[in-house]
Design an enzyme around this catalytic site. Structure first.
Site, PDB file in Angstrom:
ATOM      1  N   LEU A   1      25.551  37.547   9.904  1.00 18.20           N
ATOM      2  CA  LEU A   1      25.873  37.052  11.242  1.00 18.20           C
ATOM      3  C   LEU A   1      27.253  36.410  11.309  1.00 18.20           C
ATOM      4  CD1 LEU A   1      22.322  35.628  12.051  1.00 18.20           C
ATOM      5  CD2 LEU A   1      23.389  37.614  13.141  1.00 18.20           C
TER       6      LEU A   1
ATOM      7  N   GLU B   1      15.921  47.624   8.938  1.00 17.47           N
ATOM      8  CA  GLU B   1      16.549  48.916   9.260  1.00 17.47           C
ATOM      9  C   GLU B   1      16.867  49.679   7.967  1.00 17.47           C
ATOM     10  OE1 GLU B   1      18.898  49.013  13.156  1.00 17.47           O
ATOM     11  OE2 GLU B   1      19.553  47.141  12.249  1.00 17.47           O
TER      12      GLU B   1
ATOM     13  N   ARG C   1      21.143  35.439   0.903  1.00 20.24           N
ATOM     14  CA  ARG C   1      19.866  36.152   1.090  1.00 20.24           C
ATOM     15  C   ARG C   1      20.093  37.658   1.300  1.00 20.24           C
ATOM     16  NH1 ARG C   1      19.610  31.632  -0.820  1.00 20.24           N
ATOM     17  NH2 ARG C   1      18.274  29.994   0.047  1.00 20.24           N
TER      18      ARG C   1
ATOM     19  N   GLY D   1      21.324  47.739  15.458  1.00 24.04           N
ATOM     20  CA  GLY D   1      22.516  48.600  15.464  1.00 24.04           C
ATOM     21  C   GLY D   1      22.567  49.540  14.281  1.00 24.04           C
TER      22      GLY D   1
ATOM     23  N   GLY E   1      18.520  43.900  10.143  1.00 25.52           N
ATOM     24  CA  GLY E   1      19.136  45.039   9.458  1.00 25.52           C
ATOM     25  C   GLY E   1      18.513  45.326   8.098  1.00 25.52           C
TER      26      GLY E   1
ATOM     27  N   GLU F   1      16.511  39.983  16.362  1.00 21.64           N
ATOM     28  CA  GLU F   1      17.696  40.286  17.177  1.00 21.64           C
ATOM     29  C   GLU F   1      17.618  39.619  18.549  1.00 21.64           C
ATOM     30  OE1 GLU F   1      16.346  42.292  15.046  1.00 21.64           O
ATOM     31  OE2 GLU F   1      17.856  43.573  14.120  1.00 21.64           O
TER      32      GLU F   1
ATOM     33  N   ARG G   1      18.775  36.194  18.648  1.00 23.49           N
ATOM     34  CA  ARG G   1      20.223  36.055  18.375  1.00 23.49           C
ATOM     35  C   ARG G   1      21.055  36.624  19.514  1.00 23.49           C
ATOM     36  NH1 ARG G   1      18.626  32.813  14.675  1.00 23.49           N
ATOM     37  NH2 ARG G   1      17.755  33.704  12.782  1.00 23.49           N
TER      38      ARG G   1
END
Ligand SMILES: COc1cc(/C=C/C(=O)SCCNC(=O)CCNC(=O)[C@H](O)C(C)(C)COP(=O)(O)OP(=O)(O)OC[C@H]2O[C@@H](n3cnc4c(N)ncnc43)[C@H](O)[C@@H]2OP(=O)(O)O)ccc1O
Length: 262
Positions: free
Chosen positions: A70, A116, A30, A144, A113, A136, A139
């Site tokens: 991850l 982001e 993905r 970041g 991300g 996030e 998790r």
């Protein structure tokens, strides 16, 4: 042609190769962003061919991007985490700060991300299948890749906090209403719309585009009198370029494009 990998490709389009189409090409995961993919993104922007005037980023498969890979996270301690986050910052800075405006074509998951990355682009086009989330919290980690700076600029701190605290998933419509996307288009048409916008952007004077990309995020953060000062300096320099003079002359002589209702 800049460095590319199987997971990230760049294709030049347009009669003068003025559009770069950048594809996240890891559909089996993905388009999750592992270190190799993030570094390849950095390298593609650093080595952008000079012919390119605008870029489009999209994802291959059913989703734009599932965020951080991850599987690379579990072995990382705090020191490595710091290094990793700075690596992302540097890569996404290349997207946001040059050399060319970037349009994100979004569909499916735009999460963590992936959001982001989308927020480092200058314009976001979402199709009706898009959904936005910052998982996030669930998790046990934190953004970041610059998301705590860029995402509140788009939707405000309260909405970002809500997304992170609750893991709320925003539909395409909610994403557009809240400012995560500037265009909402029917399913399957985000890439076409993004390429159309990139073609329009590429027709502008490159100096105007570059000044806009560099100045806008910085001026917005300055006190008004600093902002006016910076704006006046940029305006003075850009209007003095031969291309600005030629384009203004063109209009005054009845040859330049008029502003038309869309
Ligand atoms: C801490 O320092 C940081 C952090 C960051 C950024 C952080 C983040 O991005 S946190 C968010 C991470 N992403 C997620 O939690 C999303 C996880 N994925 C999903 O929820 C779903 O996969 C989906 C995106 C909604 C798509 O669903 P579906 O189409 O049903 O596909 P699946 O069957 O679930 O997945 C297929 C295949 O892909 C693998 N995969 C999906 N997402 C990831 C991922 N994020 N990482 C790794 N692998 C992923 C999934 O495991 C499946 O693999 P198989 O081998 O089983 O086929 C930034 C910088 C910092 O320093």
């Amino acid at each position: 042609m800049p460095i590319q990998t199987n997971d990230l490709t760049i294709e030049l389009r347009g009669d003068q190769q003025q559009i770069a189409l950048i594809t996240l090409n890891r559909p089996s995961k993905r388009n999750a962003l592992n270190d190799g993919l993030v570094l390849a993104l950095r390298d593609v922007f650093q080595g952008m061919p000079h012919s390119v005037r605008a870029a489009v980023i999209h994802g291959n498969g059913d989703h734009f991007c599932a965020g951080l890979d991850l599987s690379e996270l579990s072995e990382r301690n705090a020191a490595a985490g710091l290094h990793h986050s700075r690596m992302w910052h540097h890569a996404l800075d290349q997207v946001e700060r040059g050399p060319v405006p970037v349009v994100a074509a979004l569909h499916g998951a735009v999460v963590g991300g992936g959001l982001e990355l989308a927020s480092a682009c200058h314009i976001r086009v979402a199709d009706a299948s898009s959904f936005f989330a910052l998982p996030e919290g669930s998790r046990g980690i934190f953004v970041g890749g610059g998301g705590s700076v860029r995402i509140p600029r788009l939707i405000g701190t309260a909405r970002m906090a809500d997304m992170m605290f609750t893991g709320r998933v925003l539909s395409a419509e909610e994403g557009e209403r809240s400012g995560l996307a500037q265009y909402l288009v029917p399913q399957g048409t985000a890439l076409d719309k993004a390429l159309e916008l990139a073609t329009r952007i590429a027709a502008n004077a490159p100096l105007t585009n570059y000044a806009l990309m560099q100045a806008l995020p910085r001026i917005a953060e300055q006190p008004a009198d600093h902002g006016f000062f910076t704006e006046a300096l940029i305006s003075a320099i850009v209007q003095d370029a031969p291309e600005a003079k030629a384009r203004v002359r063109e209009f005054l002589e009845g040859r330049g494009p008029k502003v038309k209702k869309q």
